[in-house]
Design an enzyme around this catalytic site. Sequence first.
Site, PDB file in Angstrom:
ATOM      1  N   LYS A   1      30.001  27.430  37.064  1.00 43.42           N
ATOM      2  CA  LYS A   1      31.300  27.785  37.649  1.00 43.42           C
ATOM      3  C   LYS A   1      31.191  29.044  38.516  1.00 43.42           C
ATOM      4  CE  LYS A   1      34.490  30.353  35.275  1.00 43.42           C
ATOM      5  NZ  LYS A   1      35.204  31.436  35.942  1.00 43.42           N
ATOM      6  N   ASN A   2      30.600  30.101  37.951  1.00 42.27           N
ATOM      7  CA  ASN A   2      30.664  31.370  38.678  1.00 42.27           C
ATOM      8  C   ASN A   2      29.745  31.414  39.890  1.00 42.27           C
ATOM      9  OD1 ASN A   2      32.708  32.208  37.062  1.00 42.27           O
ATOM     10  ND2 ASN A   2      31.439  33.454  35.705  1.00 42.27           N
TER      11      ASN A   2
ATOM     12  N   CYS B   1      41.579  35.542  34.287  1.00 46.82           N
ATOM     13  CA  CYS B   1      41.810  35.847  32.872  1.00 46.82           C
ATOM     14  C   CYS B   1      42.295  37.289  32.709  1.00 46.82           C
ATOM     15  CB  CYS B   1      40.516  35.648  32.077  1.00 46.82           C
ATOM     16  SG  CYS B   1      39.929  33.955  32.063  1.00 46.82           S
TER      17      CYS B   1
ATOM     18  N   ARG C   1      41.870  44.959  35.948  1.00 44.56           N
ATOM     19  CA  ARG C   1      40.740  44.343  36.683  1.00 44.56           C
ATOM     20  C   ARG C   1      40.783  44.820  38.135  1.00 44.56           C
ATOM     21  NH1 ARG C   1      39.606  38.088  35.116  1.00 44.56           N
ATOM     22  NH2 ARG C   1      37.662  38.615  36.150  1.00 44.56           N
TER      23      ARG C   1
ATOM     24  N   ASP D   1      31.002  36.886  28.631  1.00 38.21           N
ATOM     25  CA  ASP D   1      31.645  35.565  28.630  1.00 38.21           C
ATOM     26  C   ASP D   1      31.231  34.711  27.433  1.00 38.21           C
ATOM     27  OD1 ASP D   1      32.853  36.385  30.925  1.00 38.21           O
ATOM     28  OD2 ASP D   1      31.576  35.225  32.283  1.00 38.21           O
TER      29      ASP D   1
ATOM     30  N   ARG E   1      39.789  25.250  33.439  1.00 41.08           N
ATOM     31  CA  ARG E   1      39.327  26.020  34.612  1.00 41.08           C
ATOM     32  C   ARG E   1      37.805  26.099  34.654  1.00 41.08           C
ATOM     33  NH1 ARG E   1      41.025  31.719  34.441  1.00 41.08           N
ATOM     34  NH2 ARG E   1      39.441  31.673  36.039  1.00 41.08           N
TER      35      ARG E   1
HETATM   36  C1  EPZ Z   1      32.862  38.096  36.818  1.00 43.04           C
HETATM   37  O1  EPZ Z   1      34.132  38.705  36.930  1.00 43.04           O
HETATM   38  C2  EPZ Z   1      33.071  36.746  36.190  1.00 43.04           C
HETATM   39  N1  EPZ Z   1      33.954  35.968  37.037  1.00 43.04           N
HETATM   40  C3  EPZ Z   1      33.650  36.913  34.785  1.00 43.04           C
HETATM   41  O2  EPZ Z   1      33.627  35.634  34.184  1.00 43.04           O
HETATM   42  C4  EPZ Z   1      32.765  37.837  33.948  1.00 43.04           C
HETATM   43  O3  EPZ Z   1      33.411  38.149  32.734  1.00 43.04           O
HETATM   44  C5  EPZ Z   1      32.461  39.131  34.690  1.00 43.04           C
HETATM   45  O4  EPZ Z   1      31.968  38.853  36.028  1.00 43.04           O
HETATM   46  C6  EPZ Z   1      31.440  40.002  33.997  1.00 43.04           C
HETATM   47  O5  EPZ Z   1      30.251  39.281  33.824  1.00 43.04           O
HETATM   48  C7  EPZ Z   1      33.439  35.331  38.080  1.00 43.04           C
HETATM   49  O6  EPZ Z   1      32.243  35.363  38.355  1.00 43.04           O
HETATM   50  C8  EPZ Z   1      34.392  34.539  38.904  1.00 43.04           C
HETATM   51  P1  EPZ Z   1      33.036  42.449  37.370  1.00 43.04           P
HETATM   52  P2  EPZ Z   1      34.333  39.965  37.884  1.00 43.04           P
HETATM   53  O7  EPZ Z   1      33.477  42.849  38.718  1.00 43.04           O
HETATM   54  O8  EPZ Z   1      33.463  39.829  39.054  1.00 43.04           O
HETATM   55  C9  EPZ Z   1      34.955  46.771  36.514  1.00 43.04           C
HETATM   56  C10 EPZ Z   1      34.511  33.803  32.994  1.00 43.04           C
HETATM   57  O9  EPZ Z   1      34.921  33.699  31.821  1.00 43.04           O
HETATM   58  N2  EPZ Z   1      35.262  46.796  37.957  1.00 43.04           N
HETATM   59  O10 EPZ Z   1      31.587  42.301  37.098  1.00 43.04           O
HETATM   60  O11 EPZ Z   1      35.782  40.156  38.077  1.00 43.04           O
HETATM   61  C11 EPZ Z   1      35.795  45.745  35.762  1.00 43.04           C
HETATM   62  O12 EPZ Z   1      37.065  46.268  35.428  1.00 43.04           O
HETATM   63  C12 EPZ Z   1      34.862  35.004  33.814  1.00 43.04           C
HETATM   64  O13 EPZ Z   1      33.841  32.945  33.580  1.00 43.04           O
HETATM   65  C13 EPZ Z   1      35.756  47.938  38.529  1.00 43.04           C
HETATM   66  O14 EPZ Z   1      35.989  48.938  37.849  1.00 43.04           O
HETATM   67  O15 EPZ Z   1      33.779  41.117  36.925  1.00 43.04           O
HETATM   68  C14 EPZ Z   1      34.921  45.451  34.570  1.00 43.04           C
HETATM   69  O16 EPZ Z   1      35.115  46.420  33.590  1.00 43.04           O
HETATM   70  C15 EPZ Z   1      35.939  35.799  33.277  1.00 43.04           C
HETATM   71  N3  EPZ Z   1      36.010  47.928  39.877  1.00 43.04           N
HETATM   72  C16 EPZ Z   1      33.505  45.584  35.132  1.00 43.04           C
HETATM   73  O17 EPZ Z   1      33.626  46.343  36.332  1.00 43.04           O
HETATM   74  C17 EPZ Z   1      35.763  46.853  40.651  1.00 43.04           C
HETATM   75  O18 EPZ Z   1      36.007  46.919  41.868  1.00 43.04           O
HETATM   76  C18 EPZ Z   1      32.804  44.266  35.467  1.00 43.04           C
HETATM   77  O19 EPZ Z   1      33.645  43.482  36.323  1.00 43.04           O
HETATM   78  C19 EPZ Z   1      35.255  45.699  40.059  1.00 43.04           C
HETATM   79  C20 EPZ Z   1      35.003  45.689  38.693  1.00 43.04           C
END
Ligand code: EPZ
Length: 431
Positions: free
Chosen positions: A25-26, A120, A125, A308, A400
């Site tokens: 998916k991702n 989610c 976020r 995840d 999803r």
């Molecule tokens: C991706 O989300 C995945 N989604 C998520 O999978 C997964 O949980 C996550 O990465 C972590 O592995 C997709 O790939 C579509 P991040 P993403 O940016 O990209 C902070 C699932 O179940 N952060 O790596 O949104 C954030 O708050 C889903 O398949 C900032 O502070 O995650 C978090 O604490 C749900 N500023 C951490 O970084 C930013 O600009 C990691 O978030 C961006 C993120």
Amino acid sequence: MWILEKFVINGGKRLCGSVRISGAKNAAVAILPAILLTNEPCTIENLPEISDVTTIIRTLSILGAEVKVINKSTVRIDPRNVRSYTVSKEMAECMRASSYFLGALLGRMNNASVAPPGGCDFGVRPIDQHIKGFEALGAKVTIENGMVEARAERLSGSSIYLDVVSVGATINIMLAATRARGLTVIENAAREPHIVDLANFLNSMGANIMGAGTSIIKIRGVENLHGTTYSIIPDQIEAGTYMLAAAATMGDVTIENVTPKHLESIIAKLNEVGAKIEEFDEAVRVSMNTRPKRCNVKTMPHPGFPTDMQPQMATLLAIADGTSIITEGVWDSRFRYVDQLTLMGAQIKVDGKMAVITGVANLRPAPVKAVDLRAGAAMIIAGLMAEGTTEVTDILHIDRGYENIAEKLASLGADIKRAPIISDEVVLKEA
Ligand code: EPZ
């Protein structure tokens, strides 16, 4: 017509046999928007049949791309007539990955107007690191009338250090930088398998991206990209979910079409709790014949234990012999599902980013909700473990990200069915 549905599970049966994992998916939700960086058709294979992919493809079509479905896991997308750079609230709020249209549209036409992403609910976020990256490449980013607007005269390569390891920011910056002038360096980049898959896809279109899978990614901008045919990697998290379901039901399951290297942290934890794992070139076999042992887990960016997989792991540890501690190292708030699991008899205390799980002998059936995608998978595993009938509602979250989950589990011997929710209170979203 939309009808609300639930899963009805008669638990207590061992899962046995083999199951085939779908495309990731991702990776799919990053690669599909990336097609906007070319004007030639691309054929994408091994797409998972899940609603997040449908949403991204519908968004591409609304933007003006021509979509041809070749078969259930292959589409051909021709983006040459895409003129619009606007992704509405209605499309963006369905999922987090809608933010990738910012990087892809900015890379295509130096202009993007995308409503803030949904997805989610794990607490805050933010997308500040995405915005920092776009600005470093020369874009002006503003929020106007509830839309994120990103504009540039022309994007130019730059050095960007990410303050947090962010999958989304790494992907978005790669998308925007692929056709920017000069060299972009992303430091402290995320290293997830889907980042490598996106880089491989872009390189197969003529991009020049090096270092994906390490914490320093170098992108030398190219003028144009060409069309390609590309097959998406297997889904690491879907595979991990079936691995844990096998262990949780004291089963014996071969999980096929996987990349074992992507599963190392999950295999390590399954070994720790006493499961037996056999690794093959493109498969892993998981069997379990004793009550799981307790263990501690801390979620981290790849190659750490994936956040995840955290709810599914907590569900397995709910019946472990002893007390386990799970520390969530990625999200502020990813324990909302614990209330549901306690309805089934789990003993879990949450304190901030830590959950203390005191193992019980068995879970008991109860009506529970899928509060988000992976939490929903965890509820299904709990339902498979508990003898009796468990109903899981709010399953649109599960749809999803998991292709045919009921059919796949049923083929392993589970008694799980999808059923309509019949109630006066049900509001049909669309008639
Ligand atoms: C991706 O989300 C995945 N989604 C998520 O999978 C997964 O949980 C996550 O990465 C972590 O592995 C997709 O790939 C579509 P991040 P993403 O940016 O990209 C902070 C699932 O179940 N952060 O790596 O949104 C954030 O708050 C889903 O398949 C900032 O502070 O995650 C978090 O604490 C749900 N500023 C951490 O970084 C930013 O600009 C990691 O978030 C961006 C993120």
